[in-house]
Motif scaffolding. Structure first.
Motif, PDB file in Angstrom:
ATOM      1  N   PRO A  46       0.825  -1.201   0.000  1.00 56.51           N
ATOM      2  CA  PRO A  46       0.000   0.000   0.000  1.00 56.51           C
ATOM      3  C   PRO A  46       0.863   1.258   0.000  1.00 56.51           C
ATOM      4  CG  PRO A  46      -0.156  -1.167   2.098  1.00 56.51           C
ATOM      5  CD  PRO A  46       0.675  -1.996   1.205  1.00 56.51           C
ATOM      6  N   GLU A 166      -1.780  -5.160  -0.488  1.00 51.57           N
ATOM      7  CA  GLU A 166      -2.917  -4.259  -0.270  1.00 51.57           C
ATOM      8  C   GLU A 166      -4.190  -5.003   0.111  1.00 51.57           C
ATOM      9  OE1 GLU A 166      -2.316  -0.454  -3.192  1.00 51.57           O
ATOM     10  OE2 GLU A 166      -3.587  -2.088  -3.833  1.00 51.57           O
ATOM     11  N   THR A 168      -4.630  -8.026   1.443  1.00 53.48           N
ATOM     12  CA  THR A 168      -4.644  -9.019   2.499  1.00 53.48           C
ATOM     13  C   THR A 168      -5.766  -8.667   3.473  1.00 53.48           C
ATOM     14  OG1 THR A 168      -2.249  -8.941   2.338  1.00 53.48           O
ATOM     15  CG2 THR A 168      -3.170 -10.255   4.116  1.00 53.48           C
ATOM     16  N   PRO A 171      -8.082 -10.022   9.217  1.00 53.35           N
ATOM     17  CA  PRO A 171      -7.872 -11.107  10.193  1.00 53.35           C
ATOM     18  C   PRO A 171      -6.509 -11.787  10.029  1.00 53.35           C
ATOM     19  CG  PRO A 171     -10.069 -11.243   9.290  1.00 53.35           C
ATOM     20  CD  PRO A 171      -9.371 -10.165   8.530  1.00 53.35           C
ATOM     21  N   THR A 186       7.490  -5.266  19.807  1.00 52.74           N
ATOM     22  CA  THR A 186       6.422  -4.277  19.907  1.00 52.74           C
ATOM     23  C   THR A 186       6.676  -3.085  18.998  1.00 52.74           C
ATOM     24  OG1 THR A 186       7.531  -3.386  21.822  1.00 52.74           O
ATOM     25  CG2 THR A 186       5.701  -4.869  22.229  1.00 52.74           C
TER      26      THR A 186
ATOM     27  N   ILE B  59       3.156  -1.541  19.136  1.00 49.99           N
ATOM     28  CA  ILE B  59       1.987  -2.179  19.719  1.00 49.99           C
ATOM     29  C   ILE B  59       2.279  -2.420  21.196  1.00 49.99           C
ATOM     30  CG2 ILE B  59       1.082  -3.237  17.621  1.00 49.99           C
ATOM     31  CD1 ILE B  59       2.548  -5.779  18.343  1.00 49.99           C
ATOM     32  N   PRO B 136     -10.428  -2.295  12.826  1.00 51.73           N
ATOM     33  CA  PRO B 136     -10.660  -2.861  11.498  1.00 51.73           C
ATOM     34  C   PRO B 136     -11.582  -4.068  11.610  1.00 51.73           C
ATOM     35  CG  PRO B 136      -8.308  -2.749  12.067  1.00 51.73           C
ATOM     36  CD  PRO B 136      -9.083  -2.587  13.326  1.00 51.73           C
ATOM     37  N   LEU B 137     -12.627  -4.064  10.810  1.00 58.09           N
ATOM     38  CA  LEU B 137     -13.521  -5.223  10.786  1.00 58.09           C
ATOM     39  C   LEU B 137     -12.880  -6.313   9.924  1.00 58.09           C
ATOM     40  CD1 LEU B 137     -16.811  -3.238  10.213  1.00 58.09           C
ATOM     41  CD2 LEU B 137     -16.134  -4.373  12.320  1.00 58.09           C
ATOM     42  N   ASP B 138     -13.440  -7.498  10.024  1.00 62.69           N
ATOM     43  CA  ASP B 138     -12.856  -8.629   9.295  1.00 62.69           C
ATOM     44  C   ASP B 138     -12.836  -8.426   7.789  1.00 62.69           C
ATOM     45  OD1 ASP B 138     -12.473  -9.749  11.682  1.00 62.69           O
ATOM     46  OD2 ASP B 138     -13.987 -11.339  11.505  1.00 62.69           O
ATOM     47  N   GLU B 139     -13.739  -7.583   7.292  1.00 61.83           N
ATOM     48  CA  GLU B 139     -13.821  -7.405   5.842  1.00 61.83           C
ATOM     49  C   GLU B 139     -12.776  -6.433   5.336  1.00 61.83           C
ATOM     50  OE1 GLU B 139     -16.650  -6.653   7.770  1.00 61.83           O
ATOM     51  OE2 GLU B 139     -17.264  -8.749   7.702  1.00 61.83           O
ATOM     52  N   SER B 140     -12.187  -5.647   6.216  1.00 66.47           N
ATOM     53  CA  SER B 140     -11.231  -4.647   5.756  1.00 66.47           C
ATOM     54  C   SER B 140      -9.925  -5.333   5.377  1.00 66.47           C
ATOM     55  CB  SER B 140     -10.988  -3.620   6.852  1.00 66.47           C
ATOM     56  OG  SER B 140     -10.366  -4.251   7.940  1.00 66.47           O
ATOM     57  N   ASN B 141      -9.117  -4.637   4.613  1.00 67.74           N
ATOM     58  CA  ASN B 141      -7.844  -5.222   4.221  1.00 67.74           C
ATOM     59  C   ASN B 141      -6.660  -4.417   4.745  1.00 67.74           C
ATOM     60  OD1 ASN B 141      -7.653  -3.077   2.431  1.00 67.74           O
ATOM     61  ND2 ASN B 141      -8.551  -4.261   0.761  1.00 67.74           N
ATOM     62  N   TYR B 142      -5.498  -4.926   4.443  1.00 70.22           N
ATOM     63  CA  TYR B 142      -4.251  -4.344   4.945  1.00 70.22           C
ATOM     64  C   TYR B 142      -4.078  -2.897   4.498  1.00 70.22           C
ATOM     65  CZ  TYR B 142       0.812  -4.046   5.645  1.00 70.22           C
ATOM     66  OH  TYR B 142       2.064  -3.668   6.007  1.00 70.22           O
ATOM     67  N   LYS B 143      -4.495  -2.635   3.266  1.00 67.79           N
ATOM     68  CA  LYS B 143      -4.356  -1.289   2.718  1.00 67.79           C
ATOM     69  C   LYS B 143      -5.122  -0.288   3.576  1.00 67.79           C
ATOM     70  CE  LYS B 143      -6.166   1.048  -1.038  1.00 67.79           C
ATOM     71  NZ  LYS B 143      -7.132   0.719  -2.050  1.00 67.79           N
ATOM     72  N   VAL B 145      -5.810  -0.433   6.698  1.00 66.52           N
ATOM     73  CA  VAL B 145      -5.125  -0.209   7.970  1.00 66.52           C
ATOM     74  C   VAL B 145      -3.950   0.745   7.780  1.00 66.52           C
ATOM     75  CG1 VAL B 145      -3.905  -1.322   9.865  1.00 66.52           C
ATOM     76  CG2 VAL B 145      -5.816  -2.485   8.781  1.00 66.52           C
ATOM     77  N   VAL B 146      -3.164   0.486   6.729  1.00 65.74           N
ATOM     78  CA  VAL B 146      -2.017   1.348   6.467  1.00 65.74           C
ATOM     79  C   VAL B 146      -2.478   2.763   6.151  1.00 65.74           C
ATOM     80  CG1 VAL B 146      -0.123   1.771   4.865  1.00 65.74           C
ATOM     81  CG2 VAL B 146      -0.495  -0.503   5.752  1.00 65.74           C
ATOM     82  N   ASP B 150      -1.549   6.036   8.237  1.00 67.44           N
ATOM     83  CA  ASP B 150      -0.919   7.140   7.531  1.00 67.44           C
ATOM     84  C   ASP B 150      -1.667   8.438   7.794  1.00 67.44           C
ATOM     85  OD1 ASP B 150       1.085   8.058   5.861  1.00 67.44           O
ATOM     86  OD2 ASP B 150      -0.235   7.994   4.117  1.00 67.44           O
ATOM     87  N   GLU B 164      -9.026  -4.794  18.102  1.00 61.90           N
ATOM     88  CA  GLU B 164      -9.893  -5.719  17.394  1.00 61.90           C
ATOM     89  C   GLU B 164     -11.343  -5.297  17.527  1.00 61.90           C
ATOM     90  OE1 GLU B 164      -9.116 -10.265  17.406  1.00 61.90           O
ATOM     91  OE2 GLU B 164      -7.805  -9.336  18.883  1.00 61.90           O
TER      92      GLU B 164
END
Lengths: 198, 186
Positions: A46, A166, A168, A171, A186, B59, B136-143, B145-146, B150, B164
Motif C-alpha cells: 500500500p 494491499e 490481504t 484477520p 512491539t 503495539i 478494522p472489521l474482518d472485511e477490511s484489508n491491509y491497505k 489499515v495502512v 498514515d 480488534e
C-alpha cells in the motif's frame, strides 16, 4: 560571382571523454546494484506518505500474500544459515551443510518446518514451481513464533518489517500482529511504497 | 620510425626495421558508446525503482499490567474500517451517531481535523487531545489499515489505538446497513 564554399569541418567528434564518463557511471551502477534472488510471491504494498527508509541490513521481512500466506526472509547470508541451523535444532531436524547453504542463498520462504527438508532437496527451478503454503501462524500451530524468536536470537539488532499486500484481509494481518506481540516485538515497520499523487 | 615491441613472450625480430603501416588511429566508437549508454540506462532505472518506504508502529506488550487509563468519552472518536474501502465512525460512545466516510482527503481527513479542533476547543490542552480507536472489521484489508495509520500521521494525531473489532461493533454496522438500506428499497 563565385559560390561560397561551406567550410568543411571534420564530422567526427572526439567522444573519448563522454565514453569515459559513461563507463565510469556504468561501473558505478553495476557495483552498487544488488541483485536479489527472485521473490516467490508478488506483493503490491500500500502507499503512504511516510518518508522513513528501511535499513538494508539486519531486517527480518515478513511478506504477506493476498491470500494471507506469510513468507519469511532475513537479510544476510550468514544470518540465514544461523537461522536454519537454530530452527533445525528447535524442531529436531538435522540439515546437512548443503541444505543450509541452499537455504542461505535463497529468498523468502514459506514452507512449514515439516516439509523444509523436502523443499531444500529440490533444485532452484523445482523450488520455484512449488506453491508455498505459508508459514503456519494459527494458534494451534504457530511456527512463525519460533522463526521470529530464533531469528532474533541469532541477531539481536534485528528489525522486523511487514510487507503486506494491499488486499490481504485484516484477520490474517491481525494474526501476524498477535504473533509479533507474543514474541515481544512491539516496534516494527510496515513497508509501503511512496505516494506519488500528493 | 621505431621498433615494433614484441608482444608478451615473443622473441626479438632479427635485424631489419619493419615499417609500421600507416593506419588511421580513429576507431568508430559509436557502437561501444551505444552499448555503454544502454547499460547505463538499465542500471540507473533498476536502482532507483527499488526504494520501499516504511512506517514505524508500536503495539502494546502482551503482558501489559499497567492500569487501564480512563478517557473522557468526549475525547474519543471510534473508526470502524469496513469493506469496500468504507469507514464508519462515531464520536464519543454513542454508536447511534454512526456515519460513513471514505479514505479521501475530503473524507476521513476532514472529519478527523474537525473533531480534533472541536475537542481541542472543549478541553484546551495538549494532554487531553483527541483519542482515536481504530477497529478494522474482518472485511477490511491491509491497505485500509495502512491508510488510516498514515492518516493519523498526516493529521498529526498522537493518541490512537489499533484494536480488534468486537461482536458489538459488527452489530452496529449491521444495524447501520439495515437502516441505510431501508430508504433505498421502494
Amino acid at each position: 560571382m563565385g559560390k561560397v564554399k561551406p567550410h568543411r569541418s571534420s564530422p567526427t567528434i572526439d567522444m573519448t571523454p563522454m565514453v569515459d564518463l559513461a563507463f565510469l557511471l556504468v561501473t558505478f551502477f553495476m557495483l552498487t546494484a544488488k541483485f536479489r534472488p527472485e521473490e516467490p510471491v508478488q506483493v503490491t504494498t500500500p502507499k503512504s506518505n511516510s518518508q522513513i527508509i528501511i535499513p538494508e541490513n539486519d531486517v527480518l521481512t515478513l511478506t504477506m500474500s493476498k491470500e494471507g500466506a506469510v513468507y519469511i526472509d532475513v537479510s544476510g547470508k550468514s544470518a540465514r544459515k544461523q537461522l536454519i541451523t537454530n530452527m533445525g535444532e528447535k524442531y529436531g531436524i538435522s540439515f546437512t551443510e548443503e541444505e543450509k547453504e541452499k537455504f542461505a542463498g535463497g529468498s523468502s520462504i514459506a514452507i512449514p518446518m515439516g516439509n523444509m527438508k523436502q523443499f531444500l532437496a529440490l533444485d532452484l527451478k523445482a523450488q520455484k514451481a512449488v506453491k508455498q503454503p505459508g508459514i503456519p501462524k494459527d494458534t494451534a500451530q504457530n511456527e512463525l513464533v519460533d522463526w521470529i524468536k530464533q531469528a532474533r536470537l541469532s541477531n539481536t539488532r534485528l528489525r522486523v518489517a511487514i510487507k503486506g499486500d494491499e488486499n490481504t484481509k485484516f484477520p490474517e494481518v491481525n494474526k501476524v500482529l498477535k504473533t509479533l506481540q507474543e514474541t515481544n516485538v512491539t516496534v516494527f515497520n510496515l513497508l509501503t511504497s511512496p505516494e506519488n499523487d500528493k | 620510425m621505431g621498433e615494433i615491441a614484441a608482444g608478451g613472450g615473443g622473441g626479438h625480430k632479427k635485424g631489419g626495421k619493419v615499417r609500421s603501416k600507416k593506419m588511421s588511429t580513429r576507431i568508430d566508437m559509436t557502437p561501444m558508446v551505444d552499448l555503454a549508454f544502454l547499460l547505463l540506462t538499465f542500471f540507473v532505472l533498476t536502482t532507483t525503482m527499488n526504494k520501499p518506504k516504511t512506517m514505524e508502529i508500536r503495539i502494546p506488550e502482551k503482558d501489559d499490567n499497567s492500569e487501564p487509563i480512563d478517557i473522557n468519552e468526549r475525547r474519543v472518536v471510534t473508526l470502524l474500517l469496513g469493506d469496500n474501502d468504507k469507514i464508519y465512525w462515531y464520536p464519543g460512545i454513542n454508536p447511534a451517531t454512526l456515519q460513513e466516510a471514505n479514505y479521501s482527503k475530503s473524507g476521513i481527513r476532514k472529519i478527523l481535523q474537525e473533531n480534533e479542533t472541536k475537542i481541542n476547543a472543549l478541553f484546551g490542552n495538549k494532554e487531553q487531545s483527541m483519542f482515536v480507536f481504530i477497529k478494522p472489521l474482518d472485511e477490511s484489508n491491509y491497505k485500509n489499515v495502512v491508510d488510516i495509520l498514515d492518516e493519523m500521521k498526516v493529521v498529526d494525531i498522537t493518541k490512537y489505538a489499533l484494536m480488534e473489532a468486537t461482536g458489538q461493533d459488527k452489530n452496529i454496522i449491521q444495524q447501520y446497513a439495515a437502516s441505510m438500506g431501508a430508504p433505498n428499497t421502494p
